[in-house]
Design an enzyme around this catalytic site. Structure first.
Site, PDB file in Angstrom:
ATOM      1  N   HIS A 269       0.852  -1.196   0.000  1.00 16.15           N
ATOM      2  CA  HIS A 269       0.000   0.000   0.000  1.00 16.15           C
ATOM      3  C   HIS A 269       0.888   1.246   0.000  1.00 16.15           C
ATOM      4  CE1 HIS A 269      -3.700   2.292   1.808  1.00 16.15           C
ATOM      5  NE2 HIS A 269      -3.086   2.966   0.883  1.00 16.15           N
TER       6      HIS A 269
ATOM      7  N   GLU B  76       1.149   7.893  -4.160  1.00 17.33           N
ATOM      8  CA  GLU B  76       1.940   7.536  -2.976  1.00 17.33           C
ATOM      9  C   GLU B  76       3.256   8.321  -2.935  1.00 17.33           C
ATOM     10  OE1 GLU B  76       1.300   5.464  -0.294  1.00 17.33           O
ATOM     11  OE2 GLU B  76      -0.758   5.496  -1.018  1.00 17.33           O
TER      12      GLU B  76
ATOM     13  N   HIS C 116       3.735  10.792   0.128  1.00 17.37           N
ATOM     14  CA  HIS C 116       4.617  10.219   1.145  1.00 17.37           C
ATOM     15  C   HIS C 116       6.075  10.139   0.708  1.00 17.37           C
ATOM     16  CE1 HIS C 116       0.935   9.058   3.185  1.00 17.37           C
ATOM     17  NE2 HIS C 116       0.529   8.456   2.096  1.00 17.37           N
TER      18      HIS C 116
END
Ligand SMILES: *[C@@H]1O[C@H](CO)[C@@H](O)[C@H](O)[C@H]1NC(C)=O
Ligand SMILES: *[C@@H]1O[C@H](CO)[C@@H](O)[C@H](O)[C@H]1NC(C)=O
Length: 284
Positions: free
Chosen positions: A91, A139, A143
C-alpha cells in the site's frame, strides 16, 4: 527483550542488502541549499513552521491483503484483483508526522520504468478506475516526497526500489504459511496467534487491521509495520498513540475508511482467499 533481539537479528540482512540508507549526514551547506530550494515552493504558512528539516523519525510500511481489500471499500468503488496477484501487495511507505513535504517533485512513468514489472506485481492498484501508475504517483507525492530527505530514498526510483526490497523482506504469506496459517473461508484465526508468528519479524508494535463484512465477520485486510529512519523494525519515537499513525496513512478518493479498524486484540478474524472472479465475496 528476547523478542527484540530476534527482531534485530532478522533485520540485519536487510540492512546489508540495502546498505545505502544512513542517518542523514548533511553538511550545513547542503542543508541550506535544500532549504533555499524548498522555500521557493512553500507558502507563507509553511514558512512560519519552524519544524526542523527531515523531522520524521518513523516510517510505516503498509501491506494489504487483496483477498479482503475490496470489502474495505464502499459499495460504489469498483474493485478488481488482477489474476496474477496471489499475495500481499504494497500500500505504501509512509513517514510518520512528516512536516516538510512539498508538492514540488512530480513523478513520471519514465522514473520507474525499470521497476514497472515488479511494481505491477507487488504494488497493483486494486481500484478499477485507477491505473497502477496513478497509485504509485499518488503515494510518491503524498509520502515519497517526504521520505526523500533521507539519502537512499531521494528519488522516485530509489524510493520504489526500497519499497520493493521491503516487500521481499517481509514475506508475510510465507511466514504465516510456515506456521500453518493459510487463507481459508472455513474458520477464523485468533489475532493473538497471528501476532505471535509475526512479531519476531515485524516487531511487537505492528498493527493488524480489519474491516467488518456484511455478515459481521472481521476480515484481515492490512498490516502496518513501524520502521525506524534506517529501516530497522520498530520505532520508539511515535509516542502519541494510534491517532497520529493514522495521519500518515493517506486516503485515496472514494474510499470509505470509517470501517477500518485494528482487529480486536482478543478476538479472531478471517484471512480470506484471494478470488479475482469474486473480489468482494471470496467466501460467497
Ligand atoms: C537504527 O536506528 C535505531 C533508532 O534510531 C537505532 O537504535 C539503531 O541502532 C539503528 N541501527 C543501525 C543498524 O544503524
Ligand atoms: C461508510 O461506512 C460506514 C460504516 O460501515 C457507513 O455507515 C457509511 O454510510 C459509509 N459511507 C459511505 C459514503 O459509503
Amino acid at each position: 527483550m528476547v523478542e527484540r533481539a530476534e527482531t534485530r537479528s532478522s533485520v540485519l540482512p536487510l540492512l546489508v542488502t540495502l546498505s545505502l540508507l544512513q542517518l542523514p549526514d548533511y553538511t550545513a551547506a547542503a542543508t541550506q541549499d535544500w532549504q533555499d530550494y524548498k522555500h521557493g515552493h512553500q507558502d507563507a504558512a509553511e514558512l512560519h513552521d519552524k519544524k526542523p528539516f527531515c523531522s520524521w523519525k518513523c516510517l510505516l510500511f503498509t501491506l494489504q491483503w487483496p483477498g479482503a481489500f475490496c470489502q474495505s471499500l464502499d459499495e460504489e468503488t469498483l474493485c478488481r484483483i488482477p489474476p496474477s496477484i496471489n499475495s500481499w501487495t504494497i500500500h505504501g511507505l509512509w513517514p510518520v508526522r512528516a512536516f516538510r513535504c512539498c508538492k514540488c517533485w512530480p513523478m513520471f512513468q519514465s522514473d520507474v520504468q525499470e521497476l514497472e514489472a515488479e511494481l505491477t506485481e507487488h504494488w497493483p492498484s486494486l481500484l478499477q478506475t485507477q491505473p497502477s501508475f496513478h497509485f504509485w504517483r499518488e503515494e510518491w507525492e503524498k509520502h515519497g516526497v517526504c521520505a526523500a530527505c533521507v539519502e537512499g530514498m531521494n528519488s522516485p526510483l530509489r524510493y520504489f526500489q526500497i519499497c520493493l526490497k521491503l516487500r521481499g523482506h517481509f514475506d508475510i504469506y510465507k511466514l504465516l504459511e510456515g506456521a500453518g496459517i493459510t487463507p481459508t473461508c472455513d474458520h477464523p484465526y485468533k489475532v493473538a496467534e497471528v501476532r505471535q508468528v509475526l512479531a519476531p519479524h515485524l516487531g511487537d508494535k505492528h498493527e493488524i487491521q480489519c474491516v467488518t463484512d456484511d455478515k459481521d465477520r472481521e476480515l484481515w485486510f492490512q498490516v502496518k509495520i513501524p520502521l525506524s529512519h534506517n529501516l530497522t523494525v520498530g520505532c520508539d519515537h511515535h509516542g502519541h498513540g494510534h491517532a497520529d499513525w493514522d495521519v500518515a496513512s493517506g486516503r485515496g478518493a472514494g474510499r470509505n475508511v470509517s470501517d477500518r479498524h485494528p482487529c480486536p486484540p482478543q478476538g479472531s478474524f478471517y484471512y480470506v482467499p484471494i478470488d479475482p472472479q469474486r473480489p468482494r465475496q471470496p467466501c460467497g
